[in-house]
Design an enzyme around this catalytic site. Structure first.
Site, PDB file in Angstrom:
ATOM      1  N   HIS A 208       0.775  -1.436  -0.181  1.00  0.00           N
ATOM      2  CA  HIS A 208       0.128   0.075   0.042  1.00  0.00           C
ATOM      3  C   HIS A 208       0.863   1.083  -0.079  1.00  0.00           C
ATOM      4  O   HIS A 208       0.689   2.223  -0.781  1.00  0.00           O
ATOM      5  CB  HIS A 208      -0.955  -0.130   1.293  1.00  0.00           C
ATOM      6  CG  HIS A 208      -1.959   1.194   1.194  1.00  0.00           C
ATOM      7  ND1 HIS A 208      -3.091   1.259   2.003  1.00  0.00           N
ATOM      8  CD2 HIS A 208      -2.154   2.099   0.527  1.00  0.00           C
ATOM      9  CE1 HIS A 208      -3.736   2.289   1.777  1.00  0.00           C
ATOM     10  NE2 HIS A 208      -3.211   3.144   0.696  1.00  0.00           N
TER      11      HIS A 208
ATOM     12  N   GLU B 138       1.587   7.835  -4.709  1.00  0.00           N
ATOM     13  CA  GLU B 138       2.319   7.610  -3.171  1.00  0.00           C
ATOM     14  C   GLU B 138       3.802   8.181  -3.419  1.00  0.00           C
ATOM     15  O   GLU B 138       3.906   8.532  -2.312  1.00  0.00           O
ATOM     16  CB  GLU B 138       2.544   6.299  -3.338  1.00  0.00           C
ATOM     17  CG  GLU B 138       1.291   5.305  -3.073  1.00  0.00           C
ATOM     18  CD  GLU B 138       1.006   5.536  -1.766  1.00  0.00           C
ATOM     19  OE1 GLU B 138       1.589   5.452  -0.750  1.00  0.00           O
ATOM     20  OE2 GLU B 138      -0.416   5.736  -1.600  1.00  0.00           O
TER      21      GLU B 138
ATOM     22  N   HIS C  29       3.941  10.633  -0.522  1.00  0.00           N
ATOM     23  CA  HIS C  29       4.793  10.290   0.719  1.00  0.00           C
ATOM     24  C   HIS C  29       6.228  10.213   0.232  1.00  0.00           C
ATOM     25  O   HIS C  29       7.126  10.168   1.138  1.00  0.00           O
ATOM     26  CB  HIS C  29       4.642   8.878   1.117  1.00  0.00           C
ATOM     27  CG  HIS C  29       2.932   8.922   1.498  1.00  0.00           C
ATOM     28  ND1 HIS C  29       2.440   9.431   2.665  1.00  0.00           N
ATOM     29  CD2 HIS C  29       1.998   8.403   0.881  1.00  0.00           C
ATOM     30  CE1 HIS C  29       1.182   9.349   2.806  1.00  0.00           C
ATOM     31  NE2 HIS C  29       0.727   8.697   1.897  1.00  0.00           N
TER      32      HIS C  29
END
Length: 274
Positions: free
Chosen positions: A88, A136, A140
């Site tokens: 994830h 992502e 992040h």
């Protein structure tokens, strides 16, 4: 051991570093260089360090329960080749002032495309896998990029794939006789005892509640320190990344209520157990 692998990951040729486009302004270039090298910004009133985070969460999700985590289950799809836990994300906690000047292109991770599709696929019909990876990275990865071993999209995704190989949850569970089932629920303590020696005591097993009010195992969150060793003191409620769009929050599986580890059903992913 992971500690013996990490130096090999960090020692990547500088040629692999992301080259910013020509349109990057001098100011943006300076910000990127400061961020890349974790330099202190003297102009900030609070004078905090760019790389202010200390812990990361490496999060694996179980495709057999992903659909149950969505507000709209029909958005879910599980590619036929996916039969294992998938990535994830890798999320720095309490990260702030992440550089927004670092784009990601398909060519940046082209050499990892096959591996990423196997271990980090998009499970949303509306989201191609590259869009998931880019999301992502932009949310992040750029926050993690102040660490030398992750300071490009290629390096960041290489690290994530190495971590995925390090934490082979399905093999650990199968070796302990814990396998997906529609009939047999599991207790939190028995799963925790199997995973703790490999993921650390602070790992979190997350569930979602399905339409029949069953607790269903959804994710595992593994805390890592700044140097990617297992275990890190962190506040789960402060700095946790937001859930993906169209997704409900997972929650810690309740210790007193057994939960289900649903099998993957590629034909009917929304209703693997009816």
């Amino acid at each position: 051991m992971w500690s013996s692998v990490l130096p090999l990951l960090v020692a990547v040729s500088p040629a692999l570093l992301l080259q910013l486009p020509d349109y990057t302004s001098t100011q943006e270039e300076g910000l990127w260089q400061d961020y890349k090298h974790g330099r202190h910004d003297a102009e900030l009133p609070d004078k905090k360090h760019f790389c202010s985070w200390k812990c990361l969460l490496f999060t694996l999700q179980w495709p057999g329960a992903f659909c149950q985590s969505l507000d709209e289950e029909t958005l879910c799809t599980i590619p036929p080749s996916i039969n294992n836990w998938t990535i994830h994300g890798l999320w720095p906690l309490k990260a702030w002032r992440c550089c927004k000047c670092w784009p990601m292109f398909e060519s940046d991770v082209q050499e990892l495309d096959a591996e990423l599709k196997d271990h980090w696929p998009s499970l949303l019909r509306t989201q191609p896998s590259f869009h998931f990876w880019r999301q992502e990275w932009e949310k992040h990865g750029v926050c993690a990029a102040c660490v030398e071993g992750m300071n490009s999209p290629l390096r960041y995704f290489q690290i994530c794939l190495k971590l995925r190989g390090q934490f082979d949850i399905q093999r650990l569970l199968e070796d302990a006789g814990i396998t997906p089932s529609c009939q047999r629920p599991y207790k939190l303590v028995e799963v925790h005892q199997v995973l703790a020696p490999h993921l650390g005591d602070k790992h979190e097993i997350q569930c979602v509640t399905d339409e029949k009010d069953r607790e269903v195992w959804f994710q595992v969150k593994i805390p890592l320190s700044h140097n990617l060793t297992v275990g890190c003191d962190h506040d789960v409620d402060d700095g946790n990344p937001a859930p993906p769009r169209n997704s409900s929050h997972g929650h810690p599986c309740p210790p007193q209520v057994p939960f289900y580890y649903f099998p993957i059903d590629h034909q009917d992913p929304q209703r693997p157990c009816g």
